[in-house]
Design an enzyme around this catalytic site. Structure first.
Site, mmCIF file in Angstrom:
data_model
loop_
_atom_site.group_PDB
_atom_site.id
_atom_site.type_symbol
_atom_site.label_atom_id
_atom_site.label_comp_id
_atom_site.label_asym_id
_atom_site.label_seq_id
_atom_site.Cartn_x
_atom_site.Cartn_y
_atom_site.Cartn_z
ATOM 1 N N ASN A 225 2.591 31.009 140.831
ATOM 2 C CA ASN A 225 3.138 32.360 140.747
ATOM 3 C C ASN A 225 2.152 33.263 140.013
ATOM 4 O O ASN A 225 1.712 32.935 138.911
ATOM 5 C CB ASN A 225 4.456 32.344 139.979
ATOM 6 C CG ASN A 225 5.386 31.244 140.416
ATOM 7 O OD1 ASN A 225 5.775 31.166 141.572
ATOM 8 N ND2 ASN A 225 5.740 30.371 139.492
ATOM 9 N N GLU B 179 -4.301 25.786 139.599
ATOM 10 C CA GLU B 179 -3.379 26.914 139.715
ATOM 11 C C GLU B 179 -4.082 28.242 139.456
ATOM 12 O O GLU B 179 -3.759 29.254 140.095
ATOM 13 C CB GLU B 179 -2.203 26.733 138.754
ATOM 14 C CG GLU B 179 -1.392 25.461 138.981
ATOM 15 C CD GLU B 179 -0.910 25.298 140.413
ATOM 16 O OE1 GLU B 179 -0.566 26.314 141.049
ATOM 17 O OE2 GLU B 179 -0.883 24.154 140.908
#
Length: 836
Positions: free
Chosen positions: A260, A291
């Site tokens: 995210n 990530e």
């Protein structure tokens, strides 16, 4: 519920331009549901019909341009929007949504340690519809303004910086254009550690009960985060595109982490509350790097449709390992990649469910979800590593930066990516893509050594179709120590070859793919294999040893090397191995696949005895305390393969292993679990241990132990908990399944084998993809390596009952079962063959 097809997504993207979402969430309405209000501003390019997705408990009101729509028109998660006129529109949706216990949508968790509650979102693929109304496809990017009303004492985290308004509501800063699946919220009484780097706020967050463990590792986590952030800014011309960088370690998370933008969520097992090895710390560093790479590849530039998921995952996987090696203290992560991740890719690529790295037939979101596997991650990363070696790092990064510049805050396809790379080089990148990204399966490379005119030459036979750039290692015996092999030279080689490669005198060992730059199975000539049997552990480079161990693993799986020979090699060489990832990887394969599946039941006790002796050798070697990670691995595996309870029961009673380590919660639950399998503990002991450790991890340990007890009542209770009720969270379901099937208890659980298939189909349909995958992966009777289990599974697989998630997982497990039967059959044939 309906799944979105690619055709539907393309039609909707042609019709709509989505500008903004205003999302208001109220988390104060109770333990089961929350309120969700959404305003979507969008433009219809022409007149037409479309739909918005939503999966509410109750749809209160809907208005389009101020006019009410009938909530009853919602069907299968779709609310029709009919007779749209060309121009601007505003859709308002007021709904009640349900919290999840399966890690999908808005997951709610109450910490048994202190009673505190936390919620977080996992919106991936199509789960945003469980949280708010959305035009849910990756190429309809929009700006998001999110506000959250939360209970007093909570902190709310989101994609942008959050502030608490005067009315107590938390307001997140508006996002730039992002896809719906990347919106994130995490709320609860978080323990937070904050800092700044290069003018941006950085934060790490976890449950309060884990605060001491996060604080202990905070500086290491921030060091890795800062180092990767700086390294990416050296590699990428486009700066980090969001206003902050938070990393939240959240409970009961299904994946390793989720990218995210501005709020990466990690499974909170990465907050270590028990001792771990340096390889496990390296894995955490790699996931942080992985990530963060997504902030550019996935978030800034996002796939247009799910057939290009590899553009997200393969790139982040490659960059995660490469940047960890370049920027952190963990300088050798490619060894762990080789022995763990690459094996995952090889296994997936040899199953009937294999697919190209860049598949062309992802027709809907349910199909897309199945491609998050070892091919999209490990094989794709291997292909990109090969590409970087072929193009050269400079041209590779130039193409990447061109891609970012062309498509930032937008969407891109494989064709766009290839075009960007091709702009930076004279090499034929489209041809490379056709060979590596559009094909399936694993090539096998076999060396042929020939003598000609006083010298020897190498020809590599290729079973497969891909071009390979690889290194060939030539090793000679050490004149001072015949048990050691020393590197003579490494030769760069392109396969297929244009001519045989001169190699000079015959080496003791010729190793294809030394350095592990390509993705292929390799074989040995007879003399090289003989040399390895005596000198594997003396090879100087751990990555070289990883290539060898992978080759031996492949040979066992392909029926070319007897499982017992692999165990003998491990017994001889692992006690002298220094690399933690290799020791862990070899022991995991030896115990989990060879002892538990590939060897007939009558040979398993001898295999466990061999592994026990191997672990004891490692314990003796580490008595000086200089190798705590190696000792921890040995202790863990000795517990797992113990055939008798006395030694490990004494450890539990004493609270320590003689010579260390003292038993932390992880080791105590591991011992108690093994004692349960062996029938050497009971419910009273499990309850006492849970009272000692009432944490979420303790709850999982107790569930695992109770399911492992060799008692009919315990097995029935565990089965009912998994398949008859819906109370188990995703983690407790998995823990119960992990304890249930044990090779030592085959007779006791025999009646449950045929029950599994119908019950798994039912629970998968009832509880959704996450539980379906958990049932197929963990509750599958893998110990029952017999033709009847295979027949039952194939009968279920060919029926209409399994959901797509369960069908894919079952297909993979049944292929593993079929392979185990073939390996066992090869051993039986060898035993029955008449002597010459």
């Amino acid at each position: 519920m309906s799944v979105l097809t690619r055709d539907e997504a393309q039609l909707r993207a042609q019709l709509l331009d989505v500008h903004r979402y205003t999302v208001e969430l109220d988390l104060t309405t109770g333990d089961e549901t929350f309120d969700s209000r959404t305003v979507i501003g969008f433009t219809a390019r022409s007149a037409g019909d479309t739909f918005v997705e939503l999966k509410p408990v109750e749809l209160r009101t809907v208005t389009l341009d101020g006019q009410p729509l009938d909530p009853e028109s919602l069907a299968d998660g779709r609310l029709p929007l009919k007779n749209l006129t060309a121009g601007e529109h505003e859709l308002r949706v007021d709904a009640v949504m349900r919290y999840s216990r399966t890690g999908e949508g808005m997951h709610r968790f109450t910490d048994p340690s202190d009673g505190e509650t936390y919620v977080y979102t996992q919106m991936f693929m199509d789960d945003v519809q469980r949280v708010f109304a959305a035009f849910d496809q990756p190429d309809l990017k929009a700006a998001f303004e999110v506000s959250v009303k939360a209970p007093e004492g909570w902190t709310v985290l989101a994609n942008g910086i959050t502030e608490q308004r005067a009315d107590g509501v938390w307001q997140a800063a508006p996002t730039p254009l992002v896809s719906t699946y990347l919106v994130a919220v995490a709320a609860g009484p978080w323990h937070s550690v904050r800092t700044e780097h290069r003018g941006l706020p950085f934060g790490i967050h976890c449950r309060r009960s884990l605060a001491p463990h996060l604080d202990a590792d905070a500086e290491e986590i921030f060091d890795v985060t800062r180092a990767c952030f700086d390294r990416y800014h050296e590699k990428f011309e486009e700066p980090y595109p969001f206003d902050s960088y938070d990393q939240a370690f959240v409970p009961e998370f299904n994946a390793g982490a989720m990218e995210n933008p501005g709020l990466v969520t990690f499974r909170d097992e990465f907050v270590y509350r028990s001792a771990v090895t340096d390889t496990e710390r390296q894995t955490r560093a790699m996931v942080i790097a992985h990530e963060m790479a997504h902030m550019w590849f996935g978030d800034l530039v996002t796939l247009k449709w799910w057939d290009d998921i590899w553009l997200n995952e393969s790139f982040a996987e490659y960059m995660g390992y490469q940047t960890t090696a370049e920027a952190t203290r963990f300088t050798d992560p490619w060894t762990e990649f080789g022995v763990t991740r690459k094996a995952w890719g090889y296994d997936a690529d040899q199953r009937p469910t294999t697919h190209p790295v860049a598949p062309e037939n992802v027709d809907d979101t349910a199909s897309a979800l199945l491609n998050f596997d070892g091919i999209s991650y490990a094989k794709g990363a291997s292909a990109l590593r090969q590409l970087a070696a072929w193009l050269g790092e400079k041209d590779f990064l130039a193409g990447i930066n061109t891609h970012f510049a062309r498509h930032k805050f937008a969407n891109a396809t494989l064709a766009d990516f290839i075009d960007s790379l091709a702009s930076a080089t004279d090499r034929d990148v489209p041809a490379w893509a056709d060979s590596w990204l559009r094909t399936t399966g694993v090539d096998t490379l076999t060396p042929r050594i020939a003598s000609a005119e006083g010298t020897r030459t190498l020809t590599v036979d290729r079973a497969g179709s891909r071009p390979h750039r690889l290194t060939v290692g030539l090793y000679d015996r050490d004149v001072a120590d015949e048990g050691r092999l020393v590197l003579r030279e490494r030769i760069g080689l392109d396969v297929p070859q244009t001519a045989a490669q001169p190699i000079g005198k015959r080496p003791a060992l010729l190793l294809l793919n030394d350095g592990d730059l390509t993705y292929a199975k390799v074989r040995f000539d007879a003399e090289s294999f003989a040399a390895l049997r005596g000198a594997l552990s003396a090879l100087p480079d751990p990555l070289t040893r990883a290539v060898v161990w992978n080759a031996l693993r492949d040979a066992v799986r392909d029926g070319e090397l007897p499982p017992a020979a692999y165990l003998e090699t491990a017994r001889a060489h692992l006690p002298r191995e220094t690399d933690l990832a290799l020791v862990q990887g070899v022991l995991a394969f030896a115990s989990g696949q060879i002892a538990d599946q590939y060897l007939p039941a009558q040979d398993r006790p001898a295999a466990l005895s061999t592994l026990t002796s191997l672990c004891r050798d490692l314990l003796r070697r580490t008595e000086d305390g200089d190798h705590p990670g190696l000792r921890l691995i040995a202790v863990r595996h000795l517990i797992s393969v113990a055939a008798h309870p006395d030694t490990i029961a004494a450890w539990l009673t004493d609270g320590t292993v003689p010579g260390g380590p003292e038993l932390d919660p992880e080791l105590r639950w591991r011992i108690l679990g093994r004692l349960a399998v062996l029938g050497a503990t009971d419910e009273a002991a499990i309850a006492a241990e849970l009272a000692r450790d009432p944490s979420a991890t303790g709850q999982e340990g107790a569930a695992r132990c109770r399911a492992a007890l060799p008692e009919p009542e315990a097995k029935r209770a565990a089965w009912e908990a998994m398949f008859a009720g819906d109370d188990l969270s995703n983690y407790l379901f998995t823990a119960t399944a992990q304890g249930f099937w044990q090779p030592e208890q085959a007779d006791l659980v025999r009646e449950f084998v045929p029950r599994f298939y119908a019950d798994a189909v039912a629970v998968g349909a009832r509880r959704g993809p996450a539980i379906a995958q958990a049932a197929g992966r963990w509750a599958f009777p893998a110990h029952a390596v017999d033709a009847e289990n295979l027949r039952l599974g194939e009968e279920c697989l060919h029926g209409t009952g399994p959901t797509p998630a369960l069908r894919r997982t079952l297909a993979d497990r049944l292929d593993d079962l079929s392979r185990a039967l073939r390996v066992r059959g090869g051993q039986e044939a060898t035993r029955e063959a008449p002597e010459a």
